[in-house]
Design a protein around this motif. Structure first.
Motif, PDB file in Angstrom:
ATOM      1  N   VAL A  34       0.866  -1.183   0.000  1.00 37.80           N
ATOM      2  CA  VAL A  34       0.000   0.000   0.000  1.00 37.80           C
ATOM      3  C   VAL A  34       0.895   1.222   0.000  1.00 37.80           C
ATOM      4  CG1 VAL A  34      -1.720   1.290   1.333  1.00 37.80           C
ATOM      5  CG2 VAL A  34      -1.779  -1.202   1.317  1.00 37.80           C
ATOM      6  N   ILE A  35       0.489   2.254  -0.733  1.00 39.52           N
ATOM      7  CA  ILE A  35       1.242   3.509  -0.655  1.00 39.52           C
ATOM      8  C   ILE A  35       0.295   4.638  -0.255  1.00 39.52           C
ATOM      9  CG2 ILE A  35       3.223   3.018  -2.133  1.00 39.52           C
ATOM     10  CD1 ILE A  35       1.723   4.135  -4.497  1.00 39.52           C
ATOM     11  N   ILE A  36       0.826   5.508   0.599  1.00 41.61           N
ATOM     12  CA  ILE A  36       0.074   6.711   0.972  1.00 41.61           C
ATOM     13  C   ILE A  36       0.725   7.846   0.197  1.00 41.61           C
ATOM     14  CG2 ILE A  36      -0.673   8.219   2.846  1.00 41.61           C
ATOM     15  CD1 ILE A  36      -0.195   5.826   4.757  1.00 41.61           C
ATOM     16  N   ILE A  37      -0.041   8.405  -0.740  1.00 37.37           N
ATOM     17  CA  ILE A  37       0.540   9.354  -1.707  1.00 37.37           C
ATOM     18  C   ILE A  37      -0.236  10.666  -1.685  1.00 37.37           C
ATOM     19  CG2 ILE A  37       1.419   7.587  -3.258  1.00 37.37           C
ATOM     20  CD1 ILE A  37      -1.179   7.951  -4.913  1.00 37.37           C
ATOM     21  N   HIS A  38       0.313  11.665  -2.367  1.00 36.60           N
ATOM     22  CA  HIS A  38      -0.462  12.880  -2.625  1.00 36.60           C
ATOM     23  C   HIS A  38      -1.482  12.532  -3.701  1.00 36.60           C
ATOM     24  CE1 HIS A  38       3.312  14.967  -1.123  1.00 36.60           C
ATOM     25  NE2 HIS A  38       2.359  15.331  -0.278  1.00 36.60           N
ATOM     26  N   SER A  39      -2.728  12.891  -3.469  1.00 38.54           N
ATOM     27  CA  SER A  39      -3.754  12.438  -4.411  1.00 38.54           C
ATOM     28  C   SER A  39      -3.580  13.047  -5.797  1.00 38.54           C
ATOM     29  CB  SER A  39      -5.149  12.721  -3.861  1.00 38.54           C
ATOM     30  OG  SER A  39      -5.225  14.029  -3.367  1.00 38.54           O
ATOM     31  N   GLU A  40      -2.886  14.193  -5.883  1.00 41.61           N
ATOM     32  CA  GLU A  40      -2.669  14.791  -7.202  1.00 41.61           C
ATOM     33  C   GLU A  40      -1.697  13.968  -8.057  1.00 41.61           C
ATOM     34  OE1 GLU A  40      -1.523  18.504  -5.704  1.00 41.61           O
ATOM     35  OE2 GLU A  40       0.437  17.851  -5.037  1.00 41.61           O
ATOM     36  N   ARG A  41      -0.956  13.050  -7.423  1.00 37.31           N
ATOM     37  CA  ARG A  41      -0.039  12.196  -8.174  1.00 37.31           C
ATOM     38  C   ARG A  41      -0.710  10.899  -8.620  1.00 37.31           C
ATOM     39  NH1 ARG A  41       5.330  14.234  -7.441  1.00 37.31           N
ATOM     40  NH2 ARG A  41       5.870  12.679  -9.002  1.00 37.31           N
ATOM     41  N   GLN A  91      -9.646   7.523 -15.248  1.00 37.70           N
ATOM     42  CA  GLN A  91     -10.461   6.890 -16.293  1.00 37.70           C
ATOM     43  C   GLN A  91     -11.688   6.197 -15.677  1.00 37.70           C
ATOM     44  OE1 GLN A  91      -7.631   4.544 -18.545  1.00 37.70           O
ATOM     45  NE2 GLN A  91      -7.053   6.323 -19.770  1.00 37.70           N
ATOM     46  N   ASN A  92     -12.330   6.940 -14.781  1.00 36.15           N
ATOM     47  CA  ASN A  92     -13.579   6.492 -14.124  1.00 36.15           C
ATOM     48  C   ASN A  92     -13.425   5.265 -13.232  1.00 36.15           C
ATOM     49  OD1 ASN A  92     -15.097   8.567 -15.263  1.00 36.15           O
ATOM     50  ND2 ASN A  92     -15.287   7.402 -17.179  1.00 36.15           N
ATOM     51  N   LYS A  93     -12.220   4.918 -12.903  1.00 35.79           N
ATOM     52  CA  LYS A  93     -12.011   3.790 -11.981  1.00 35.79           C
ATOM     53  C   LYS A  93     -11.420   4.324 -10.672  1.00 35.79           C
ATOM     54  CE  LYS A  93     -11.213   0.197 -15.398  1.00 35.79           C
ATOM     55  NZ  LYS A  93     -10.171  -0.540 -16.103  1.00 35.79           N
ATOM     56  N   LEU A  94     -11.834   3.702  -9.578  1.00 35.44           N
ATOM     57  CA  LEU A  94     -11.362   4.126  -8.268  1.00 35.44           C
ATOM     58  C   LEU A  94      -9.971   3.551  -8.005  1.00 35.44           C
ATOM     59  CD1 LEU A  94     -12.195   5.392  -5.419  1.00 35.44           C
ATOM     60  CD2 LEU A  94     -12.651   3.026  -4.769  1.00 35.44           C
ATOM     61  N   TYR A  95      -9.002   4.443  -7.804  1.00 36.88           N
ATOM     62  CA  TYR A  95      -7.621   4.008  -7.563  1.00 36.88           C
ATOM     63  C   TYR A  95      -7.127   4.378  -6.167  1.00 36.88           C
ATOM     64  CZ  TYR A  95      -6.426   2.541 -12.337  1.00 36.88           C
ATOM     65  OH  TYR A  95      -6.332   1.880 -13.527  1.00 36.88           O
ATOM     66  N   GLY A  96      -7.926   5.130  -5.425  1.00 33.66           N
ATOM     67  CA  GLY A  96      -7.438   5.551  -4.114  1.00 33.66           C
ATOM     68  C   GLY A  96      -8.581   5.867  -3.165  1.00 33.66           C
ATOM     69  N   VAL A  97      -8.245   5.854  -1.875  1.00 31.15           N
ATOM     70  CA  VAL A  97      -9.225   6.250  -0.850  1.00 31.15           C
ATOM     71  C   VAL A  97      -8.639   7.466  -0.140  1.00 31.15           C
ATOM     72  CG1 VAL A  97     -10.509   5.520   1.186  1.00 31.15           C
ATOM     73  CG2 VAL A  97      -9.906   3.846  -0.568  1.00 31.15           C
ATOM     74  N   VAL A 135     -11.938  15.959  -2.839  1.00 30.56           N
ATOM     75  CA  VAL A 135     -10.789  15.046  -2.686  1.00 30.56           C
ATOM     76  C   VAL A 135     -11.078  13.685  -3.309  1.00 30.56           C
ATOM     77  CG1 VAL A 135      -9.363  15.878  -0.803  1.00 30.56           C
ATOM     78  CG2 VAL A 135     -11.550  14.906  -0.276  1.00 30.56           C
ATOM     79  N   MET A 136     -12.335  13.285  -3.244  1.00 33.00           N
ATOM     80  CA  MET A 136     -12.702  11.994  -3.841  1.00 33.00           C
ATOM     81  C   MET A 136     -12.475  12.033  -5.355  1.00 33.00           C
ATOM     82  SD  MET A 136     -13.886   9.152  -2.633  1.00 33.00           S
ATOM     83  CE  MET A 136     -13.197   7.972  -3.770  1.00 33.00           C
ATOM     84  N   GLY A 137     -12.745  13.208  -5.940  1.00 36.16           N
ATOM     85  CA  GLY A 137     -12.606  13.351  -7.394  1.00 36.16           C
ATOM     86  C   GLY A 137     -11.199  13.034  -7.879  1.00 36.16           C
ATOM     87  N   GLU A 138     -10.205  13.308  -7.058  1.00 36.78           N
ATOM     88  CA  GLU A 138      -8.816  13.062  -7.483  1.00 36.78           C
ATOM     89  C   GLU A 138      -8.421  11.595  -7.359  1.00 36.78           C
ATOM     90  OE1 GLU A 138      -6.002  15.749  -5.637  1.00 36.78           O
ATOM     91  OE2 GLU A 138      -5.950  16.819  -7.539  1.00 36.78           O
ATOM     92  N   CYS A 139      -9.297  10.794  -6.777  1.00 40.05           N
ATOM     93  CA  CYS A 139      -8.959   9.379  -6.581  1.00 40.05           C
ATOM     94  C   CYS A 139      -9.418   8.509  -7.740  1.00 40.05           C
ATOM     95  CB  CYS A 139      -9.559   8.882  -5.270  1.00 40.05           C
ATOM     96  SG  CYS A 139      -8.763   9.645  -3.853  1.00 40.05           S
ATOM     97  N   TYR A 140      -9.937   9.134  -8.777  1.00 45.15           N
ATOM     98  CA  TYR A 140     -10.376   8.378  -9.954  1.00 45.15           C
ATOM     99  C   TYR A 140      -9.426   8.619 -11.116  1.00 45.15           C
ATOM    100  CZ  TYR A 140     -14.861   7.385  -7.727  1.00 45.15           C
ATOM    101  OH  TYR A 140     -15.831   6.928  -6.879  1.00 45.15           O
ATOM    102  N   GLY A 153      -4.329  16.646  -1.095  1.00 41.09           N
ATOM    103  CA  GLY A 153      -4.781  15.563  -0.237  1.00 41.09           C
ATOM    104  C   GLY A 153      -3.813  14.392  -0.221  1.00 41.09           C
ATOM    105  N   HIS A 154      -3.998  13.544   0.755  1.00 40.56           N
ATOM    106  CA  HIS A 154      -3.292  12.256   0.768  1.00 40.56           C
ATOM    107  C   HIS A 154      -4.313  11.156   0.536  1.00 40.56           C
ATOM    108  CE1 HIS A 154      -0.287  14.491   3.380  1.00 40.56           C
ATOM    109  NE2 HIS A 154       0.468  13.980   2.431  1.00 40.56           N
ATOM    110  N   CYS A 155      -3.883  10.094  -0.092  1.00 41.53           N
ATOM    111  CA  CYS A 155      -4.807   8.968  -0.255  1.00 41.53           C
ATOM    112  C   CYS A 155      -4.044   7.642  -0.199  1.00 41.53           C
ATOM    113  CB  CYS A 155      -5.586   9.101  -1.559  1.00 41.53           C
ATOM    114  SG  CYS A 155      -4.606   8.923  -3.026  1.00 41.53           S
ATOM    115  N   PHE A 156      -4.804   6.570  -0.026  1.00 39.59           N
ATOM    116  CA  PHE A 156      -4.237   5.215   0.032  1.00 39.59           C
ATOM    117  C   PHE A 156      -4.456   4.528  -1.312  1.00 39.59           C
ATOM    118  CE2 PHE A 156      -3.404   4.503   4.569  1.00 39.59           C
ATOM    119  CZ  PHE A 156      -4.036   5.612   5.117  1.00 39.59           C
ATOM    120  N   SER A 157      -3.428   3.878  -1.818  1.00 34.32           N
ATOM    121  CA  SER A 157      -3.584   3.106  -3.061  1.00 34.32           C
ATOM    122  C   SER A 157      -2.875   1.768  -2.918  1.00 34.32           C
ATOM    123  CB  SER A 157      -2.980   3.872  -4.236  1.00 34.32           C
ATOM    124  OG  SER A 157      -3.757   5.009  -4.518  1.00 34.32           O
TER     125      SER A 157
END
Lengths: 507, 351
Positions: free
Chosen positions: A113-120, A160-166, A153-158, A384-388
C-alpha cells in the motif's frame, strides 16, 4: 593455444553475456496477474492468515507520529484476524521514483500500500503502478461509498472512471501571524486581500514613524523578548516574509490565486490552464509589494511589504525576530510553533501588565481574490493524501486486506488530524469526537471549510502543470527577470509546460 | 548408445585439463575477479544503457516498453524543436564553457603550488598536507561550507561586506562560486600528481641548464615542464573527463539555478545535473531518452579525449636531428681541416 587467445575468448564470452543480459533486461514484463487465494469464514467474511501489509508513506516528520496512532488502532482491531500493517515513511524527495523502481526491479520488497499525494494518483495509475480498488471492496463484501468522502478530494482518486485511491485528508499552506504585534499596535488579523493590504500599510507606516511595537521570540535571551518601538530592522521594514524558493509559498499561493480569481489549474485534457488574467494581476501585485510602488484599488502602498530576498532560511527567523508579522508555512508545524511561542512569550506582560497571544494562523481564503465578493473568492488550493494498492500485490487476499486497511484508516483518522490536516471523510468532519479534540479549536477550525478546497484536477502531467506554476511565482521574485513583464513570465512558463507535455507524449 | 571413453582418452583429457590450469590458472585467478566485476558493473550497464536508448523505456511498467530505434539520437542531433534537444545542448554548452574556464586553472594553480612546495620552504610538509586537505572533504561538506560563506541572508562574506548580494542567485556569481569550490576542492589530486612528477625530475638537467646560463623561468619551460609532461597529460585527461561529469557541486550550491524562464533548466545546469534532474522528474518513461543523452555525451567525451591524444602524442623525429648534427660536425671539422669521425645512424637510435 596462446594465453592471449584464451583471455580474448573469456572477454568475448563475457561481453556476449553482458549484451544478451542487457537486451533481456530491456524487455522486462510488468505482470498484473492476481492469485485468487481469498477465503471466507462461515459468516462470509474474508479470512486473513498472517497478512502483513507493507505501507510506504509520503507523510513524514512531524505528522507521521499521528498517522502511526491510527495505524496502531488498525493493528489492534485486526490483530486477532491475522491482519497487520507497518508504515514506513519515505520522505527523501524521491518517493515516487523509489516506488516505481522498487515495484519493477525488486517486487518482493515493494510496498503493498502507498500513501501518496492524491494529485499524483493519475500519473501512477497511468503508469500501472497502482491498481483499481473497487473489485476488492466487493470481494471483501464491504461497501465503499464515495459519497462518504468530500467530493473535491474523492474526485482526485479516480482515473479513467475507476477508483484508484481512498482519500485520507486535505490540507493547505497557512499564514502564521504574529498576533501579539498586531494586537499591541491596535490592528486586527485580516480576512480579505483589502484588509491584508491595509494592515501591511499600517505596519509600514508605524515603523517608519518609529511607533511600531514589536518584540522578539528568543529562547535563550529573555531580555530580547521585551516590547520595543525602536527601528531595529534598519531603514527598510518588511511585514511579510515571502520566500522566493519556499515550497509552501510556491506550492500554494499562485495556485490559490488562480482559483480565487475564477481560473483553474488544468483543462479537460489535463494540460495546464493557469495562464489567466487573475494570476497575472496577483503576480503583478506581488511585484509591487517588493518595490512599494503602485497602488491597490486606488490606495497607494506606503512602502514595500516583502524584501524579495527572503528564502527558506528566513521564513521562521524573521517571524521570530518580530521583523515580519506574516509568514507562510506548512500546516504540519502549527502545533509545535504555537507551543514554542506560547511557552516563551505567552506569559510575558507588557508595561501595562497585559499579556498577548503571540502566534495565530490564518487560512488563504480571500487573500488573493481581487474581487472579494465573487463566489470563488473563498477557494483555497488543497492537496490531499490517499491510500492506493500497488500492482505488485499478487495475492487477492492481500489486495482485499489493503482495501480494508485504506477504508479503516480514512474512516478512523481523527488523531491524524492533529498534524494539521482536515479529514476527507465526512463522518469524521461531523463527529463529536473530532470537534471535541483540543487541536480542533486550537487550529483546525482556522483552516476553513474543507469543501472550499479545490484540487489540482486529474492530470497525468503533474510535473509540468504544477512545477510550471511554481516557477512563475519564483520568477516574480527573481531579480534576474526584472526586465520581463509578468505576462511574459507567465507566457514563457506556460509555453514551456505545454512543450514539455508534448515532448513527453512524443517519446 | 553412448560411446565408451577409453582409459587413454580419459588420461589425455585429464592431462589437458591439468595442463590448462597449470598454464592459465594464475592468469584466471588474478584476472577473473576483475573481469567478473568489470563485466558486471561496466560492460553490462553499458549494454543495458544502449538497449534502453533504443526504447521508450518505462521504469514503472516494463510491459509498456516499446522499440524506438535511433529516434532519440535523431531528436538529440537534429530536432531543435524538441525541448530535449535544446536543453541537452544548453547543458552541454554550460558544461563545455565551465570546462574551458576551469581546466586550465585546475592544472596551472596546482602546478604553481607544487613548484613552490617543491622548492621545500620551511614547513613545506605542513603546507603539503593543508593543500591536500580540501580534497578529502566530501562535496556535500565542502558545499555546505561554501553556502555558509556565500549565502544571501546569513553568509559570512555578505556579513563581512555588509551586503546582501545574491551570490548564488545571479548566473555569473553563481558560476564564480561553483568554479571556486571545484578549484579549491579539486586541486589536491593534481597537486599530488604534479608534485610526484617534480620530485622525479633529474637534478643533473637543472645543473646542465644552469651551466648553459638558464634563468629560473627559462629552466621552468626548458626543463621542468618537458620533464613532467607525462604527469601534465594525465592531469589534463582526468580533469577534463572529471569536470564533464560535474554534478555534486552544482547540486549542492545552486541545484542548477538561477532559473532560466526560456528553458526548464537553470543557467548553471550541467549535463550531468540535467540527466539527473530528468530521471528525478517523475516521468517514468524518460529513461530511454536519458540513456541516449548519456551515450551521446560519452561519444562527445570520447572525441575530446581522441583530440587530446592526438595533440599530446609523443612526437618522433627519427634520425633527422642526428643527421643534422653529424652534418654540422662534419662541416665544422672540414673547416678546421681535421679528420671527422663517421656518425652511424643506428648509434642515434632508430626511432
Amino acid at each position: 593455444m596462446k594465453k592471449g587467445k584464451i583471455i580474448t575468448k573469456i572477454i568475448a564470452v563475457g561481453l556476449a553475456a553482458a549484451f544478451t543480459a542487457g537486451i533481456a533486461a530491456g524487455c522486462g514484463s510488468g505482470s498484473n496477474n492476481v492469485q485468487d487465494d481469498l477465503k471466507f469464514d462461515e459468516f462470509g467474511d474474508p479470512v486473513f492468515e498472517n497478512v502483513d501489509l507493507k505501507v510506504w508513506s509520503i507523510v513524514g516528520d512531524p505528522d507521521d507520529v499521528y498517522l502511526e496512532k491510527v495505524n496502531k488502532m488498525f493493528n489492534d482491531y485486526y490483530r486477532e484476524n491475522g491482519l497487520q500493517a507497518k508504515i514506513t515513511p519515505i520522505v527523501n524527495g524521491d518517493f515516487y521514483q523509489q516506488v516505481a523502481n522498487t515495484i519493477t526491479t525488486d517486487p518482493r520488497n515493494a510496498p503493498d500500500v502507498i500513501i501518496i499525494h492524491s494529485e499524483r494518483l493519475s500519473g501512477l495509475a497511468a503508469n500501472n503502478v497502482i491498481v483499481p480498488m473497487s473489485e476488492y471492496f466487493e470481494a471483501a463484501k464491504t461497501e465503499f461509498d464515495p459519497d462518504a468522502y468530500l467530493d473535491n478530494v474523492m474526485g482526485e482518486c479516480y482515473y479513467q472512471n475507476k477508483l484508484y485511491g481512498v482519500p485520507l485528508d486535505v490540507h493547505a499552506g497557512v499564514w502564521f501571524v504574529r498576533s501579539d504585534i498586531l494586537e499591541k499596535n491596535g490592528l486586527e488579523k485580516p480576512t480579505t486581500l483589502t484588509e491584508f493590504v491595509e494592515v501591511c500599510n499600517a505596519l509600514v507606516e508605524k515603523y517608519e514613524a518609529g511607533t511600531l511595537w514589536h518584540r522578539e521570540m528568543n529562547k535563550t535571551n529573555e531580555a530580547a523578548c521585551v516590547w520595543t518601538q525602536s527601528k531595529t530592522f534598519g531603514d527598510n521594514y518588511y511585514p511579510v516574509v515571502m520566500s522566493k524558493d519556499g515550497g509552501i509559498e510556491q506550492g500554494w499561493i499562485p495556485q490559490t490565486a488562480v482559483f480565487q480569481n475564477g481560473g483553474k489549474l488544468t483543462d479537460e485534457k489535463g494540460y495546464p490552464a493557469w495562464n489567466t488574467k487573475g494570476l497575472e494581476d496577483v503576480m503583478t501585485m506581488f511585484r509591487n509589494w517588493q518595490t512599494g510602488q503602485g497602488d491597490f484599488k486606488g490606495t497607494p502602498y506606503k512602502g514595500a511589504f516583502v524584501s524579495g530576498k527572503d528564502d527558506v532560511n528566513t521564513v521562521w527567523s524573521k517571524l521570530a525576530s518580530g521583523e515580519a508579522v506574516f509568514s507562510c508555512e506548512g500546516p504540519w508545524w502549527i502545533e509545535q510553533r504555537l507551543n514554542e511561542y506560547e511557552d516563551i512569550l505567552g506569559d510575558l506582560p507588557d508595561d501595562g501588565n497585559k499579556t498577548y497571544a503571540p502566534l495565530d494562523i490564518m487560512n488563504m481564503s480571500k487573500l488573493y481574490a481581487l474581487d472579494e465578493n465573487a463566489e470563488y473568492a473563498g477557494e483555497i488550493y488543497g492537496v490531499g493524501h490517499c491510500f492506493s494498492i500497488c500492482r505488485t500485490v499478487t495475492s487477492k487476499t492481500k489486495r482485499v486486506a489493503a482495501a480494508l486497511y485504506a477504508k479503516f484508516m480514512t474512516e478512523n483518522a481523527v488523531d491524524y488530524m492533529q498534524g494539521g490536516h482536515l479529514p476527507a471523510c465526512k463522518a469524521i468532519l461531523e463527529s463529536q469526537q473530532y470537534k471535541e479534540k483540543p487541536f480542533y479549536d486550537r487550529y483546525l477550525k482556522e483552516f476553513g471549510d474543507p469543501e472550499n478546497f479545490v484540487m489540482l484536477g486529474n492530470t497525468p502531467h503533474y510535473s509540468a502543470v504544477y512545477e510550471g506554476l511554481k516557477n512563475v511565482y519564483s520568477d516574480i521574485f527573481n531579480s534576474n527577470f526584472k526586465d520581463r513583464t509578468v505576462a511574459q513570465i507567465i507566457k514563457s512558463r506556460y509555453d514551456y509546460a505545454v512543450n514539455f507535455i508534448k515532448a513527453s507524449e512524443g517519446l | 548408445m553412448a560411446r565408451m571413453t577409453t582409459a587413454s582418452e580419459y588420461a589425455l583429457k585429464r592431462s589437458k585439463r591439468k595442463q590448462f590450469f597449470k598454464n592459465y590458472g594464475i592468469v584466471l585467478l588474478f584476472l577473473g575477479p576483475f573481469i567478473f566485476f568489470f563485466l558486471l558493473f561496466c560492460v553490462y550497464p553499458l549494454f543495458y544503457g544502449i538497449v534502453m536508448s533504443l526504447m521508450r523505456y518505462n521504469i514503472a511498467d516494463p510491459s509498456k516498453n516499446e522499440w524506438r530505434g535511433f529516434s532519440y539520437f535523431q531528436t538529440l542531433l537534429s530536432n531543435s524543436n524538441s525541448i530535449y534537444n535544446t536543453e541537452f545542448w544548453y547543458s552541454m554548452k554550460n558544461t563545455a564553457l565551465f570546462a574551458v574556464i576551469l581546466v586550465p586553472l585546475a592544472i596551472l594553480v596546482p602546478l604553481a603550488i607544487a613548484v613552490l612546495v617543491n622548492s621545500k620552504p620551511r614547513g613545506y610538509k605542513v603546507f603539503r598536507a593543508l593543500i591536500y586537505f580540501p580534497s578529502i572533504l566530501p562535496v556535500s561538506a565542502s558545499g555546505v561550507i561554501f553556502i555558509s560563506l556565500f549565502g544571501t541572508n546569513f553568509g559570512y562574506i555578505n556579513q563581512w561586506l555588509g551586503q546582501t548580494i545574491g551570490w548564488l542567485d545571479q548566473t555569473t556569481t553563481a558560476w564564480f562560486v561553483i568554479i571556486l569550490l571545484c578549484l579549491w576542492g579539486g586541486w589536491g589530486g593534481n597537486f599530488i600528481i604534479l608534485s610526484a612528477g617534480l620530485k622525479n625530475v633529474d637534478k643533473s638537467l637543472y645543473e646542465a641548464a644552469s651551466v648553459d646560463g638558464c634563468t629560473g623561468i627559462r629552466r621552468m619551460f626548458a626543463v621542468t615542464l618537458p620533464a613532467i609532461k607525462p604527469q601534465l597529460i594525465v592531469c589534463l585527461f582526468t580533469t577534463i573527463i572529471g569536470y564533464f561529469g560535474l554534478y555534486g557541486q552544482v547540486y549542492v550550491l545552486t541545484n542548477g539555478g538561477p532559473a532560466n524562464p526560456d528553458t526548464g533548466v537553470g543557467t548553471t545546469a550541467t549535463i550531468m545535473w540535467y540527466l539527473q534532474s530528468l530521471m528525478n522528474s517523475g516521468q517514468y518513461d524518460i529513461y530511454g531518452m536519458v540513456s541516449a543523452m548519456g551515450l551521446t555525451l560519452g561519444v562527445f567525451i570520447g572525441c575530446i579525449t581522441g583530440i587530446q591524444l592526438f595533440l599530446t602524442r609523443e612526437r618522433k623525429s627519427g634520425t633527422k636531428l642526428a643527421r643534422a648534427f653529424a652534418a654540422y660536425k662534419a662541416e665544422k671539422a672540414e673547416k678546421a681541416s681535421e679528420p671527422v669521425p663517421a656518425v652511424r645512424e643506428e648509434a642515434n637510435g632508430n626511432e
